[in-house]
Design an enzyme around this catalytic site. Structure first.
Site, PDB file in Angstrom:
ATOM      1  N   HIS A 121       1.006  -1.254   0.119  1.00  0.00           N
ATOM      2  CA  HIS A 121      -0.068   0.037  -0.092  1.00  0.00           C
ATOM      3  C   HIS A 121       0.833   1.297  -0.088  1.00  0.00           C
ATOM      4  O   HIS A 121       2.090   1.085   0.526  1.00  0.00           O
ATOM      5  CB  HIS A 121      -0.721  -0.069   1.249  1.00  0.00           C
ATOM      6  CG  HIS A 121      -1.914   0.793   1.515  1.00  0.00           C
ATOM      7  ND1 HIS A 121      -1.894   2.219   1.704  1.00  0.00           N
ATOM      8  CD2 HIS A 121      -3.313   0.699   1.149  1.00  0.00           C
ATOM      9  CE1 HIS A 121      -2.969   2.780   1.856  1.00  0.00           C
ATOM     10  NE2 HIS A 121      -3.765   1.856   1.763  1.00  0.00           N
ATOM     11  N   ASP A 198       2.519  -5.133   8.265  1.00  0.00           N
ATOM     12  CA  ASP A 198       1.413  -4.256   8.239  1.00  0.00           C
ATOM     13  C   ASP A 198       0.135  -5.262   8.094  1.00  0.00           C
ATOM     14  O   ASP A 198      -0.340  -6.133   7.211  1.00  0.00           O
ATOM     15  CB  ASP A 198       1.418  -3.538   6.886  1.00  0.00           C
ATOM     16  CG  ASP A 198       0.120  -2.845   6.683  1.00  0.00           C
ATOM     17  OD1 ASP A 198      -0.860  -3.016   7.228  1.00  0.00           O
ATOM     18  OD2 ASP A 198      -0.036  -2.198   5.585  1.00  0.00           O
ATOM     19  N   GLN A 201      -4.931  -5.067   6.425  1.00  0.00           N
ATOM     20  CA  GLN A 201      -5.930  -6.158   5.615  1.00  0.00           C
ATOM     21  C   GLN A 201      -5.999  -7.301   6.241  1.00  0.00           C
ATOM     22  O   GLN A 201      -7.021  -8.203   5.670  1.00  0.00           O
ATOM     23  CB  GLN A 201      -5.509  -5.941   4.250  1.00  0.00           C
ATOM     24  CG  GLN A 201      -6.409  -6.180   2.870  1.00  0.00           C
ATOM     25  CD  GLN A 201      -7.405  -5.066   3.111  1.00  0.00           C
ATOM     26  OE1 GLN A 201      -8.498  -5.313   3.426  1.00  0.00           O
ATOM     27  NE2 GLN A 201      -6.981  -3.687   3.101  1.00  0.00           N
ATOM     28  N   LYS A 224     -10.978  -0.991   9.745  1.00  0.00           N
ATOM     29  CA  LYS A 224     -11.186  -2.111   8.986  1.00  0.00           C
ATOM     30  C   LYS A 224     -11.619  -3.245   9.809  1.00  0.00           C
ATOM     31  O   LYS A 224     -11.952  -4.503   9.252  1.00  0.00           O
ATOM     32  CB  LYS A 224     -10.044  -2.416   8.215  1.00  0.00           C
ATOM     33  CG  LYS A 224      -9.511  -1.322   7.077  1.00  0.00           C
ATOM     34  CD  LYS A 224      -8.200  -1.523   6.347  1.00  0.00           C
ATOM     35  CE  LYS A 224      -8.081  -0.358   5.614  1.00  0.00           C
ATOM     36  NZ  LYS A 224      -7.001  -0.559   4.858  1.00  0.00           N
ATOM     37  N   CYS A 362      -4.742   2.500  -3.824  1.00  0.00           N
ATOM     38  CA  CYS A 362      -3.528   2.782  -3.219  1.00  0.00           C
ATOM     39  C   CYS A 362      -2.096   2.053  -3.354  1.00  0.00           C
ATOM     40  O   CYS A 362      -1.248   1.782  -2.479  1.00  0.00           O
ATOM     41  CB  CYS A 362      -3.631   3.119  -1.644  1.00  0.00           C
ATOM     42  SG  CYS A 362      -4.586   4.456  -1.122  1.00  0.00           S
TER      43      CYS A 362
HETATM   44  C1  LIG Z   1      -6.079   0.368   4.727  1.00  0.00           C
HETATM   45  C2  LIG Z   1      -4.541   0.064   4.411  1.00  0.00           C
HETATM   46  C3  LIG Z   1      -3.532   0.926   5.084  1.00  0.00           C
HETATM   47  C4  LIG Z   1      -3.595   2.125   5.591  1.00  0.00           C
HETATM   48  O1  LIG Z   1      -4.510   2.229   6.748  1.00  0.00           O
HETATM   49  P1  LIG Z   1      -5.063   3.841   7.342  1.00  0.00           P
HETATM   50  O2  LIG Z   1      -5.947   3.224   7.991  1.00  0.00           O
HETATM   51  O3  LIG Z   1      -5.566   4.608   6.077  1.00  0.00           O
HETATM   52  O4  LIG Z   1      -3.585   4.131   7.775  1.00  0.00           O
HETATM   53  C5  LIG Z   1      -2.414   0.302   4.892  1.00  0.00           C
HETATM   54  N1  LIG Z   1      -1.887  -0.706   4.488  1.00  0.00           N
HETATM   55  C6  LIG Z   1      -2.899  -1.733   4.063  1.00  0.00           C
HETATM   56  C7  LIG Z   1      -2.600  -3.080   3.478  1.00  0.00           C
HETATM   57  C8  LIG Z   1      -4.156  -1.278   4.044  1.00  0.00           C
HETATM   58  O5  LIG Z   1      -5.074  -2.021   3.647  1.00  0.00           O
END
Ligand SMILES: *Cc1c(COP(=O)(O)O)cnc(C)c1O
Length: 404
Positions: A121, A198, A201, A224, A362
């Protein structure tokens, strides 16, 4: 077995209509919807105990502080962190990544390397590029296959004693690929590199165990996970969080302040300058309780059913190509039909009440890899149904008829 109708009744937004049609919400990878218990927690906070935390002796402040710290404990338990002070409550994933990327500035020099993956992302690419600009360190990229799977043999060949940090998403938001994070972490540690995963997701579908993963840093966003926007977490191993300098200066993150010298507060407050999203943090805890009451195994099984069904049905459409065909993926389908622009499909299906995302999600490097402007992305949650998928398929068929 999940009682989907009962679950759907927990989400007031699912009763609304869009363009005269019942809302079908398939943009869960961008943000999830909010159950009534979480909405109630937010209303209750502002109706009965809204106050600033950690500072007041008065009753409201103590109630708010207690509730906020209870939420931190819930996050700790959910992610199985060893200590509650290893959980930093942040404004979300992006904020959490920036705390680490900025903190690493003093640890890196020209000879060092950072490894990221080809399916990141933007929020995970830009902070590392900025870190490289500040330090002269090199950014290396793990490439992926046409199926949207990271090439682990290339990853292993990129690792060396120059590698200081590896950064990979647990699940790709654009493709749904579940990455082999255990393997990635183990190999990075062999060369002495730290790993930041990260989980933005992954966490709506998988309950991660940060101790079992032995990961150095893990980040995610509440929005999320059925929680509110503007809150998330940075998990860090205690020794790493102690080493890392504070990100922002301000109230709450200090121990003693004089004009000659300031000493910082201990963990987690060193990274929590200023008044945080108190209500959001509390609601995050409630959202985790809600998700756990449904159960992540049940969620994963049901979403797999939805994914398989939607994949089968969408493939009925001539010229439809799915991007991201890893064996292990979450309930995300990115697709295009022929040369039709994804935006045009998205606009027509919205007229029929179906919310999908269109664009680069993104993740422009992924779109460049496939040489496409973007995709249509349908992402499912445990409150979606096969009947809704049928409507999506009919809506896409109709869009294709109108556009070709
Ligand atoms: C949504 C997302 C982000 C960003 O999250 P924010 O809540 O906008 O800071 C980063 N990495 C992944 C894989 C995402 O799906």
């Amino acid at each position: 077995m999940l009682d989907i109708q009962k679950i759907r009744a927990d989400f007031p937004i699912l009763k609304r209509e869009v363009n005269g049609k019942p809302l079908i919400y398939f943009d869960n990878a961008a943000t999830s919807q909010t159950p009534q218990v979480v909405i109630d927690a937010i209303v209750d906070y502002y109706s009965t105990y809204n106050a600033n935390i950690h500072r007041g002796v008065h009753t409201l402040s103590q109630e708010a502080t207690d509730a906020y710290e209870v939420a931190r404990k819930k996050v700790q338990e959910h992610f199985n962190a060893k200590n509650d002070y290893e959980i930093i409550l942040t404004a979300g994933t992006t904020h959490a990544v920036n705390i680490v990327a900025t903190g690493f500035t003093s640890f890196l020099s020209e000879d060092d390397e950072i490894i990221v993956s080809a399916m990141e992302h933007h929020s995970n690419i830009v902070p590392w590029q900025m870190l490289c600009e500040r330090t002269g360190a090199q950014l290396k990229v793990i490439p992926m296959t046409e199926q949207g799977v990271l090439k682990m043999d290339v990853y292993e060949s990129l690792l060396s004693d120059k590698t200081k940090l590896v950064f990979v998403n647990h699940v790709s938001n654009a493709l749904g690929t579940v990455n082999p994070v255990e393997f990635i972490i183990e190999k990075a540690h062999k060369v002495g590199a730290a790993v930041l995963i990260d989980g933005a997701q992954a966490t709506p579908h998988i309950k991660p165990d940060v101790q079992a993963l032995d990961v150095d840093f893990y980040v995610a966003s509440a929005h999320k996970l059925c929680g509110p926007t503007g809150v998330g977490l940075l998990y860090g191993k205690e020794e790493w969080l102690n080493k890392l300098p504070p990100y922002q200066g301000g109230g709450d993150m200090i121990d003693q302040v004089t004009f000659e010298k300031t000493t910082y507060a201990g963990l987690p407050f060193k990274f929590e300058a200023g008044t945080p999203n108190i209500c959001g943090g509390i609601a995050f805890g409630v959202a985790l309780d809600y998700m756990n009451s449904i159960g992540f195994d049940a969620i994963a099984n049901y979403e797999k059913e939805l994914l398989d069904y939607a994949t089968e049905r969408l493939k009925e459409i001539e010229g439809l190509r799915i991007y991201g065909e890893a064996d292990e993926k979450t309930a995300v389908i990115s697709f295009n039909v022929g040369n039709i622009h994804p935006y045009d499909i998205g606009t027509i299906v919205d007229k029929l009440g179906v919310a999908v995302r269109t664009g680069h999600h993104c993740a422009q490097p992924i779109m460049d890899f496939y040489k496409i402007p973007g995709t249509v992305r349908a992402s499912f949650a445990f409150y979606n149904t096969k009947e809704e998928i049928d409507v999506l398929v009919e809506a896409v068929k109709r869009a294709v008829m109108m556009l070709s």
